[in-house]
Design an enzyme around this catalytic site. Structure first.
Site, short mmCIF file in Angstrom:
data_model
loop_
_atom_site.label_atom_id
_atom_site.label_comp_id
_atom_site.label_asym_id
_atom_site.label_seq_id
_atom_site.Cartn_x
_atom_site.Cartn_y
_atom_site.Cartn_z
N ASP A 38 7.13 6.06 2.66
CA ASP A 38 8.56 5.71 2.62
C ASP A 38 9.26 6.27 3.86
O ASP A 38 9.96 5.56 4.58
CB ASP A 38 9.20 6.26 1.33
CG ASP A 38 8.48 5.77 0.10
OD1 ASP A 38 8.42 4.55 -0.09
OD2 ASP A 38 7.93 6.60 -0.65
N TYR A 197 -6.85 7.52 -0.19
CA TYR A 197 -6.53 8.13 -1.48
C TYR A 197 -7.88 8.54 -2.11
O TYR A 197 -8.93 8.41 -1.48
CB TYR A 197 -5.83 7.12 -2.39
CG TYR A 197 -4.58 6.50 -1.80
CD1 TYR A 197 -3.44 7.27 -1.57
CD2 TYR A 197 -4.53 5.14 -1.48
CE1 TYR A 197 -2.29 6.70 -1.03
CE2 TYR A 197 -3.38 4.57 -0.95
CZ TYR A 197 -2.26 5.35 -0.73
OH TYR A 197 -1.13 4.78 -0.20
N GLN A 265 3.73 10.90 14.41
CA GLN A 265 3.42 9.47 14.30
C GLN A 265 2.82 8.94 15.60
O GLN A 265 1.89 8.14 15.58
CB GLN A 265 4.69 8.66 13.95
CG GLN A 265 4.89 8.54 12.46
CD GLN A 265 6.03 7.60 12.10
OE1 GLN A 265 6.92 7.34 12.90
NE2 GLN A 265 6.03 7.12 10.87
N ARG A 281 -4.59 3.72 4.65
CA ARG A 281 -4.08 3.54 3.28
C ARG A 281 -2.57 3.26 3.35
O ARG A 281 -1.91 3.57 4.36
CB ARG A 281 -4.32 4.82 2.48
CG ARG A 281 -3.37 5.92 2.91
CD ARG A 281 -3.53 7.20 2.11
NE ARG A 281 -2.29 7.95 2.11
CZ ARG A 281 -2.20 9.24 1.88
NH1 ARG A 281 -3.29 9.95 1.62
NH2 ARG A 281 -1.03 9.83 1.88
N GLY A 282 -2.00 2.71 2.26
CA GLY A 282 -0.55 2.49 2.25
C GLY A 282 -0.17 1.43 3.27
O GLY A 282 -1.03 0.87 3.95
N GLU A 283 1.13 1.15 3.37
CA GLU A 283 1.52 0.01 4.22
C GLU A 283 1.72 0.37 5.68
O GLU A 283 1.43 -0.42 6.57
CB GLU A 283 2.81 -0.63 3.71
CG GLU A 283 2.63 -1.47 2.47
CD GLU A 283 2.75 -0.65 1.21
OE1 GLU A 283 3.19 0.50 1.28
OE2 GLU A 283 2.38 -1.16 0.14
N ASP A 284 2.28 1.57 5.95
CA ASP A 284 2.60 1.84 7.35
C ASP A 284 1.34 1.97 8.20
O ASP A 284 1.25 1.40 9.29
CB ASP A 284 3.47 3.09 7.50
CG ASP A 284 3.96 3.21 8.93
OD1 ASP A 284 4.65 2.28 9.39
OD2 ASP A 284 3.61 4.18 9.61
N SER A 285 0.34 2.71 7.69
CA SER A 285 -0.87 2.87 8.52
C SER A 285 -1.68 1.58 8.56
O SER A 285 -2.44 1.35 9.51
CB SER A 285 -1.71 4.05 8.05
OG SER A 285 -2.00 3.96 6.70
C1 TRH Z 1 -2.19 11.36 8.32
C2 TRH Z 1 -0.91 11.14 9.08
C3 TRH Z 1 -0.01 10.15 8.71
N1 TRH Z 1 1.13 9.96 9.42
C4 TRH Z 1 2.12 8.95 9.00
C5 TRH Z 1 1.74 7.53 9.30
C6 TRH Z 1 2.59 6.79 8.28
O1 TRH Z 1 3.89 6.63 8.81
C7 TRH Z 1 2.63 7.74 7.10
C8 TRH Z 1 1.69 7.32 5.99
O2 TRH Z 1 2.22 6.23 5.32
P1 TRH Z 1 1.34 5.06 4.72
O3 TRH Z 1 0.35 4.66 5.71
O4 TRH Z 1 2.25 3.99 4.22
O5 TRH Z 1 0.54 5.73 3.50
P2 TRH Z 1 1.00 6.68 2.29
O6 TRH Z 1 -0.06 6.60 1.29
O7 TRH Z 1 1.28 8.04 2.78
O8 TRH Z 1 2.30 6.04 1.72
C9 TRH Z 1 2.26 5.24 0.55
O9 TRH Z 1 3.08 5.86 -0.40
C10 TRH Z 1 3.24 5.14 -1.62
C11 TRH Z 1 4.15 5.91 -2.54
C12 TRH Z 1 3.83 3.80 -1.33
O10 TRH Z 1 4.02 3.07 -2.48
C13 TRH Z 1 2.88 3.09 -0.44
O11 TRH Z 1 3.44 1.85 -0.21
C14 TRH Z 1 2.70 3.84 0.85
O12 TRH Z 1 3.89 3.79 1.60
O13 TRH Z 1 2.27 9.01 7.58
C15 TRH Z 1 1.41 10.73 10.53
O14 TRH Z 1 2.47 10.53 11.18
N2 TRH Z 1 0.55 11.73 10.89
C16 TRH Z 1 -0.61 11.96 10.21
O15 TRH Z 1 -1.37 12.87 10.59
#
Ligand code: TRH
Length: 405
Positions: A38, A197, A265, A281-285
């Protein structure tokens, strides 16, 4: 601001708007429910808007992860704690409520009282499912409550032109390609990034990596493990209980396992650019792995009712639709099956199946991934779509359209 020259649309490199949009003020509201996605999405959007000359306030209930995600902050983005507004907090021209997070009632009241009502957008989660295009840009008039009289618009990111598109800052793909070119082809070791996950298929991958024959990968394999679930499971597979300090490298045969700290990021993106395989995992990555142009497997955020498997199927259909005609025939079936297994829809892949996939990482699968990135990045990005939507809905323009009808 100077007008930028952009390459022709057919090159797939278009990522900057032809003209700077008028400066507007944006309020983005974000609640951290779980994990990092988020905040990750909201931060990227806030920075992207600010870099395109917009003024942005990001209102957030828990900003702690910004300490590693964005340690240097960003020009033009002001981070505010989630709270009832003070008298000075006049709502901006556009208010984005991320993922239906319900901005504070007092703020919504202020929006309704503003001389010119702000454009109110509910930015939804990314999915390739059909409901996205159907629901994109639908409006919901507020009949009661603090926002009475306002209209809330639903805005959906997505993979097709009838959706809001994907977050992609101007020049991102060009920067990524330059970075990869400078790093040179094929560091000796195969590099795999792991961000996942709880995952029942993970031990099968780790076993396959340890068993990888010398001839298949003379330089060995380096597995880069992100903190959290990924590290916990790898530690368990190693037969240990405690995650080692960030930076520690553990060797098993010709597999080097490196435990990473949380990266910014920007650092995370570069990690994906330098990897031969990204497990995300998730949408952003997911989106960042697509822009890395490298082979990937995506683990969808698991839901009890199995909704994640529908989401996965819709994505795979879209992905392989985009990849249609690309030369990945030899691995296509394996990629599809392993992708399902990575999400628990099938039993874990066999060692042989992993080995076939690993053998394609620097070949067909890599070329197809770059081509998919090229095709997807030829479409308008999410921030451009939002700016265009805001331009179409300035009160003057909306009023003019009303009068014409
Ligand atoms: C591992 C890592 C991640 N990140 C950032 C990249 C992404 O912006 C963020 C991870 O987000 P996501 O890839 O979306 O995965 P996530 O699993 O962390 O987030 C998820 O959470 C759930 C509650 C939501 O419903 C999902 O839709 C999804 O958003 O963390 C870093 O900046 N540095 C890091 O070392």
């Amino acid at each position: 601001m100077p007008v930028q020259t952009i390459p022709p649309a057919s090159s797939g490199l278009v990522s900057a708007p032809p003209q700077a949009p008028p400066c507007r003020s944006w309020d983005i509201f974000c609640r951290v429910i779980d994990n990092h996605g988020d905040l990750g999405v909201c931060w990227r959007l806030a920075v992207d808007l600010a870099q395109r000359g917009q003024r942005v306030r990001l209102w957030i209930d828990d900003a702690s992860a910004l300490a590693w995600m964005a340690p240097t902050g960003a020009n033009g983005v002001s981070v505010r704690p989630w709270a009832e507004p003070s008298v000075d907090d006049v709502p901006g021209d556009a208010v984005i409520e991320a993922f239906g997070c319900d901005p504070p009632a007092g703020f919504v009241e202020r929006m309704a009282q503003r001389g010119v009502a702000p454009l109110w957008i509910n930015l939804e989660y990314l999915s390739a499912e059909a409901y996205v295009a159907r629901s994109h840009r639908l409006q919901s008039p507020q009949w009661s409550g603090p926002g009475r009289g306002l209209t809330k618009w639903f805005f959906y990111p997505g993979f097709t032109p009838d959706t809001g598109g994907l977050l992609r800052e101007p020049g991102l793909i060009e920067r990524r390609r330059l970075h990869q070119a400078a790093a040179g082809d094929g560091a000796e070791a195969l590099v795999i990034t792991l961000f996942c996950y709880a995952n029942a298929a993970l031990p099968s991958l780790l076993d396959a990596l340890v068993d990888l024959p010398d001839t298949a990968q003379p330089g060995g394999v380096r597995l880069k493990v992100t903190p959290g679930w990924a590290a916990t499971q790898v530690v368990r597979w190693l037969g240990s209980t405690e995650a080692p300090d960030a930076g520690t490298v553990v060797r098993r045969g010709r597999l080097d396992i490196e435990f990473l700290p949380y990266l910014s990021q920007a650092g995370f993106d570069e990690l994906l650019w330098r990897s031969d395989l990204n497990l995300v995992r998730g949408e952003d990555s997911l989106v960042r792995a697509l822009w890395a142009g490298r082979p990937m497997l995506w683990q969808v955020y698991p839901q009890d009712d199995g909704a994640h498997l529908r989401k996965l199927d819709a994505f795979l259909q879209r992905y392989f639709g985009v990849a249609d005609g690309l030369d990945m025939a030899a691995v296509r079936l394996d990629v599809q099956q392993v992708w399902q297994a990575w999400n628990g829809a099938e039993s874990p892949p066999s060692v042989a199946q992993w080995h076939r996939l690993l053998a394609a990482l620097r070949g067909d699968w890599c070329r197809a991934s770059e081509a998919v990135c090229g095709r997807l990045s030829a479409r308008p990005d999410l921030t451009s779509s939002l700016l265009e939507f805001a331009a179409d809905h300035t009160p003057e323009r909306a009023g003019a359209a009303d009068r014409l009808e």
